[in-house]
Design an enzyme around this catalytic site. Structure first.
Site, PDB file in Angstrom:
ATOM      1  N   TYR A 169       0.647  -1.424   0.257  1.00  9.97           N
ATOM      2  CA  TYR A 169       0.164  -0.265   0.177  1.00  9.97           C
ATOM      3  C   TYR A 169       1.537   1.100   0.360  1.00  9.97           C
ATOM      4  O   TYR A 169       0.638   2.260  -0.922  1.00  9.97           O
ATOM      5  CB  TYR A 169      -1.080   0.304   1.468  1.00  9.97           C
ATOM      6  CG  TYR A 169      -1.436   1.025   1.298  1.00  9.97           C
ATOM      7  CD1 TYR A 169      -2.794   1.143   1.177  1.00  9.97           C
ATOM      8  CD2 TYR A 169      -1.028   2.323   1.733  1.00  9.97           C
ATOM      9  CE1 TYR A 169      -4.123   2.338   0.671  1.00  9.97           C
ATOM     10  CE2 TYR A 169      -2.445   3.434   2.186  1.00  9.97           C
ATOM     11  CZ  TYR A 169      -3.686   3.525   1.297  1.00  9.97           C
ATOM     12  OH  TYR A 169      -4.914   4.285   1.377  1.00  9.97           O
ATOM     13  N   LYS A 173       1.236   4.420  -2.761  1.00 15.20           N
ATOM     14  CA  LYS A 173       1.103   6.040  -2.678  1.00 15.20           C
ATOM     15  C   LYS A 173       2.278   6.968  -2.868  1.00 15.20           C
ATOM     16  O   LYS A 173       2.611   7.287  -3.300  1.00 15.20           O
ATOM     17  CB  LYS A 173       1.173   5.842  -1.005  1.00 15.20           C
ATOM     18  CG  LYS A 173      -0.496   5.450  -0.363  1.00 15.20           C
ATOM     19  CD  LYS A 173      -1.812   5.961  -1.953  1.00 15.20           C
ATOM     20  CE  LYS A 173      -3.326   5.500  -1.676  1.00 15.20           C
ATOM     21  NZ  LYS A 173      -4.145   5.381  -2.344  1.00 15.20           N
TER      22      LYS A 173
END
Length: 291
Positions: A169, A173
């Site tokens: 994750y 980002k």
């Protein structure tokens, strides 16, 4: 389907539900023509409900013009067809919001990355790669619309610089933020701006299902949770300020801070609260450019 030239034309990806839906609705309230993309066309196909058609109709009900386009952003041909449709129907693209993201439920379950299914890598396809490929396909139309000062918004988040939901994750980002910086370098002087935008803790269908399951645990968080429309309101306000979006091009911005700067409030009238003090802020990059 022609529209007056004063209507801004937007594409919001991954807008069947959640943040994308909120952004689309807010842009609809601001009078935009909004192309709503996503994979869900049958509400029974997803346990949280929602479809691109439902969002598009809600955009129209809010005062804009919603256009549903079923699109899997892993499919480059489908993305190319989406951009071709926008070009054929309007000839311009003013705002592209890259929001599509595939997050397996197990990613937020805690534990080490090796304890989670390997399909977490789907986030690299729908989240990182899709942001690049959708912008790549849209770039010629954005550049052709340069006199209208187009804006690209890549949805990112605090996981870019703090530990949030694990390394996959976070890598997505962080990658979106660096990609935004580098896109800003390439787009400098073209009239097209690009920013990464970090929402706060959102009142999405997925989050509220968790909150409803243990309301005591989230009692302190509820007062500062953002409605998904807040991000869309901030985007519309930024889009309306050509000088500011050019000045911020290539940067990662915290949505709550941008909203405060532009005088934007949440749907319930609250002034949003930045999570910077708790989670940190965007990283900086070198000014060096090597081509």
């Amino acid at each position: 389907m022609p529209h007056p030239k004063d209507h801004r034309v937007a594409v919001v990806t991954g807008a069947s539900r959640g943040l994308g839906k909120g952004i689309a609705l807010a842009l609809g309230e601001a009078g935009y023509v909004v192309y709503v993309t996503g994979r869900t066309v049958d509400p029974a196909a997803h346990d949280l409900g929602g479809t691109v058609g439902e969002t598009a109709r809600a955009v129209t009900e809010r005062g804009g013009t919603g256009i549903a386009v079923a699109c899997d952003h892993r499919d480059d041909d489908a993305v190319a067809a989406l951009v071709a449709q926008v070009r054929a129907e309007h000839g311009v693209l003013d705002v592209l919001v890259n929001n599509a993201f595939a997050v397996p439920d197990e990613v937020t379950s805690g534990g080490g990355f090796w304890e989670k299914p390997l399909d977490a890598v789907m986030m690299f396809d729908v989240g990182l790669r899709s942001t690049y490929t959708t912008t790549w396909h849209a770039a010629p139309l954005l550049l052709a619309s340069a006199e209208r000062a187009p804006l690209v918004v890549n949805i990112s988040g605090f996981g870019a610089t703090c530990y949030l939901h694990g390394p996959a994750y976070g890598a997505v980002k962080a990658g979106v933020d660096k990609m935004t910086h580098d896109m800003g370098v390439d787009l400098a002087g073209t009239g097209v701006s690009v920013v990464a935008l970090w929402p706060g803790l959102l009142r999405t269908e997925r989050t509220m299902r968790v909150v409803d399951g243990d309301p005591d645990l989230y009692r302190d968080s509820l007062p500062i949770m953002e409605y998904p429309e807040l991000t869309g309101r901030a985007i519309a306000a930024l889009d309306a300020d050509p000088a500011l979006k050019q000045a911020r091009s290539g940067q990662a911005l915290i949505g709550a801070e941008l909203a405060v700067e532009l005088g934007v409030t949440d749907v319930d009238g609250r002034t949003p609260v930045s999570r910077r003090a708790l989670l940190g802020g965007p990283a900086g990059y070198s000014d060096a450019i090597v081509r």
